[in-house]
Design a protein around this motif. Structure first.
Motif, PDB file in Angstrom:
ATOM      1  N   PRO A 259       0.810  -1.235   0.000  1.00 47.71           N
ATOM      2  CA  PRO A 259       0.000   0.000   0.000  1.00 47.71           C
ATOM      3  C   PRO A 259       0.834   1.273   0.000  1.00 47.71           C
ATOM      4  CG  PRO A 259      -0.154  -1.180   2.108  1.00 47.71           C
ATOM      5  CD  PRO A 259       0.508  -2.104   1.148  1.00 47.71           C
ATOM      6  N   ASP A 260       2.044   1.223   0.555  1.00 51.30           N
ATOM      7  CA  ASP A 260       2.900   2.412   0.535  1.00 51.30           C
ATOM      8  C   ASP A 260       3.327   2.754  -0.893  1.00 51.30           C
ATOM      9  OD1 ASP A 260       4.272  -0.039   0.583  1.00 51.30           O
ATOM     10  OD2 ASP A 260       6.134   0.891   1.284  1.00 51.30           O
ATOM     11  N   VAL A 261       3.665   1.720  -1.658  1.00 48.79           N
ATOM     12  CA  VAL A 261       4.020   1.927  -3.077  1.00 48.79           C
ATOM     13  C   VAL A 261       2.810   2.448  -3.833  1.00 48.79           C
ATOM     14  CG1 VAL A 261       4.756   0.781  -5.212  1.00 48.79           C
ATOM     15  CG2 VAL A 261       5.810   0.145  -3.026  1.00 48.79           C
ATOM     16  N   ASN A 262       1.661   1.843  -3.579  1.00 50.59           N
ATOM     17  CA  ASN A 262       0.417   2.237  -4.245  1.00 50.59           C
ATOM     18  C   ASN A 262       0.105   3.710  -3.984  1.00 50.59           C
ATOM     19  OD1 ASN A 262      -2.000   2.159  -5.592  1.00 50.59           O
ATOM     20  ND2 ASN A 262      -3.091   0.983  -4.047  1.00 50.59           N
ATOM     21  N   ALA A 263       0.198   4.125  -2.717  1.00 50.65           N
ATOM     22  CA  ALA A 263      -0.130   5.511  -2.360  1.00 50.65           C
ATOM     23  C   ALA A 263       0.830   6.493  -3.012  1.00 50.65           C
ATOM     24  CB  ALA A 263      -0.102   5.660  -0.841  1.00 50.65           C
ATOM     25  N   ARG A 264       2.112   6.179  -2.976  1.00 51.22           N
ATOM     26  CA  ARG A 264       3.104   7.088  -3.560  1.00 51.22           C
ATOM     27  C   ARG A 264       2.923   7.195  -5.073  1.00 51.22           C
ATOM     28  NH1 ARG A 264       9.722   6.776  -2.963  1.00 51.22           N
ATOM     29  NH2 ARG A 264      10.166   8.392  -4.521  1.00 51.22           N
ATOM     30  N   LEU A 265       2.607   6.054  -5.713  1.00 52.86           N
ATOM     31  CA  LEU A 265       2.409   6.039  -7.163  1.00 52.86           C
ATOM     32  C   LEU A 265       1.193   6.883  -7.540  1.00 52.86           C
ATOM     33  CD1 LEU A 265       3.249   4.939  -9.917  1.00 52.86           C
ATOM     34  CD2 LEU A 265       1.878   2.893  -9.443  1.00 52.86           C
TER      35      LEU A 265
END
Length: 433
Positions: A259-265
């Motif tokens: 989810p951290d990658v998803n949010a940053r993307l």
């Protein structure tokens, strides 16, 4: 046999990149994964490692003598097609590709409004195929034809799994997948041959794949060999669409699990794209998206093995290998070797933050192969894939409705065995495509 992609990678990783002799009953190929050995097989000594032998027979039953073959057929087709896949020419197609992708993703609005989940893999394949067909094939293939063609390619790509795992099985004996493969291969011919014949009647229409192939074959031979043109078209269509569609399919599971990658993307895409449609000019600014794609190709390279057959006796990593032996280059293993990748089993886009400064072996990252046979479509991937992801994430917030552990299925490329369903939550926008 339940998960051969993962199991082969485990063997190669445990051997720390040393050459592994696989004992598969009467068949004993060599597993190659160390970047030094990969460089030898695919680049420095490539003429001694050819795309022939029992591993290539299943693929060449549908692609024939073409860009995915060897010798004169491969050389002539690559010379004809290479100008259509340079970085400069691919960039010239980007505006049209962006329009097509925006239009295709806009068609998902109905599913989003109804809250109806979509099959992620199917939608990625559909969007990519439309972009490839309209841009590379100049509209010679209608949408209806493309929608009939895509599932037949998918069937051919997946139904050869048994043949790849048991390449020594005689073709006189039907094995699981044969009937589906032959049925789809026949349907592909029934679709492609009439397209070629129609194009030949209509004449050359600019710089697209069909016209380029026909013009080159007519100039060389005086008359176009329809079988050769058919082999060329089938191969380039599969190569141009398969890698991108499968990579994008894996992405949704990755974003759910990180989810951290998803949010940053999503933050980057909304900041860069704003309220307007996604354009090619945005791609260069989407630096984190590029990092995510690089890491996606590292963890899930579409080529799980790159088979070769030795022409003459040779030596790899101190191991003597006789002429006629099969060697299997394994990107899936190479990308997981701890000598070259810190925390190789973790999905970490940050490892690509300063790609130029990273001191990695040049052949430690081979998602598109390497050497003279490197995939022509790699530049197309880095234009098309960002446009698809940025378009989708600027319009919707995709939610994976059936998260689960995915099993990589061997075939012409690696795809998840399980289907991925996405619920598309609309993001309020001020523009309409």
């Amino acid at each position: 046999m339940k998960d051969p992609v993962t199991e082969l990678a485990r063997m190669g990783v445990e051997a720390e990149g040393r050459v592994v002799r696989l004992d598969l009953g009467p068949f004993r190929p060599y597993l190659i994964s160390h970047p030094d050995h990969v460089q030898q097989v695919l680049k420095t000594d490539w003429t001694n490692f050819v795309r022939e032998g029992m591993f290539w027979r299943p693929v060449q039953r549908v692609t024939g003598d073409s860009i995915l073959g060897e010798g004169d057929g491969w050389a002539s087709t690559r010379k004809i097609l290479q100008p259509l896949f340079t970085m400069r020419y691919t960039a010239s197609l980007a505006e049209d590709m962006a329009d097509i992708i925006t239009e295709c993703i806009g068609e998902l609005d109905g599913f989003a409004r109804r809250g109806q989940p979509v099959d992620g893999g199917h939608q990625m394949t559909t969007i990519v195929n439309q972009a490839v067909i309209k841009v590379l094939f100049g509209g010679r293939i209608s949408r209806d034809t493309a929608e009939r063609l895509a599932p037949e390619f998918s069937t051919c790509a997946t139904s050869i799994g048994f043949r790849l795992l048991f390449p020594f099985a005689p073709y006189s004996i039907k094995v699981p997948g044969d009937r589906a493969f032959l049925r789809s291969a026949k349907k592909i011919d029934e679709i492609v041959y009439p397209l070629i014949e129609q194009a030949k009647r209509e004449g050359i229409k600019g710089k697209e794949v069909v016209s380029t192939l026909l013009a080159a074959r007519l100039e060389t031979d005086g008359d176009a060999d329809l079988r050769q043109v058919r082999d060329d078209l089938v191969s380039i269509y599969g190569a141009a669409s398969e890698t991108t569609a499968m990579s994008l399919t894996w992405l949704w599971s990755v974003l759910h699990d990180h989810p951290d990658v998803n949010a940053r993307l999503q933050d980057e895409i909304r900041r860069v794209v704003g309220d307007g449609p996604v354009r090619p000019s945005h791609v260069a600014e989407l630096t984190y998206l590029r990092m995510v794609l690089q890491e996606l190709l590292r963890v899930y390279p579409s080529a799980w093995i790159i088979p070769r057959q030795t022409v003459a006796d040779t030596e790899i990593g101190g191991v003597r290998i006789k002429a006629g032996s099969q060697v299997l280059v394994s990107p899936y293993t190479t990308h997981r070797l701890s000598e070259f990748w810190d925390r190789p089993h973790e999905f970490d886009p940050e490892r690509w933050a300063d790609e130029k400064a990273a001191r990695r072996h040049r052949f430690s990252f081979i998602p598109f192969g390497a050497g003279p046979h490197v995939c022509l479509g790699q530049h197309l991937f880095y234009v098309e894939a960002p446009l698809v992801i940025a378009n989708l994430l600027s319009r919707y917030e995709p939610v994976l409705t059936n998260p689960q552990k995915l099993t990589p299925v061997p075939g012409a490329s690696v795809r998840p065995k399980e289907k991925l369903y996405l619920r598309l939550l609309p993001i309020e926008r001020k523009w309409v495509a």
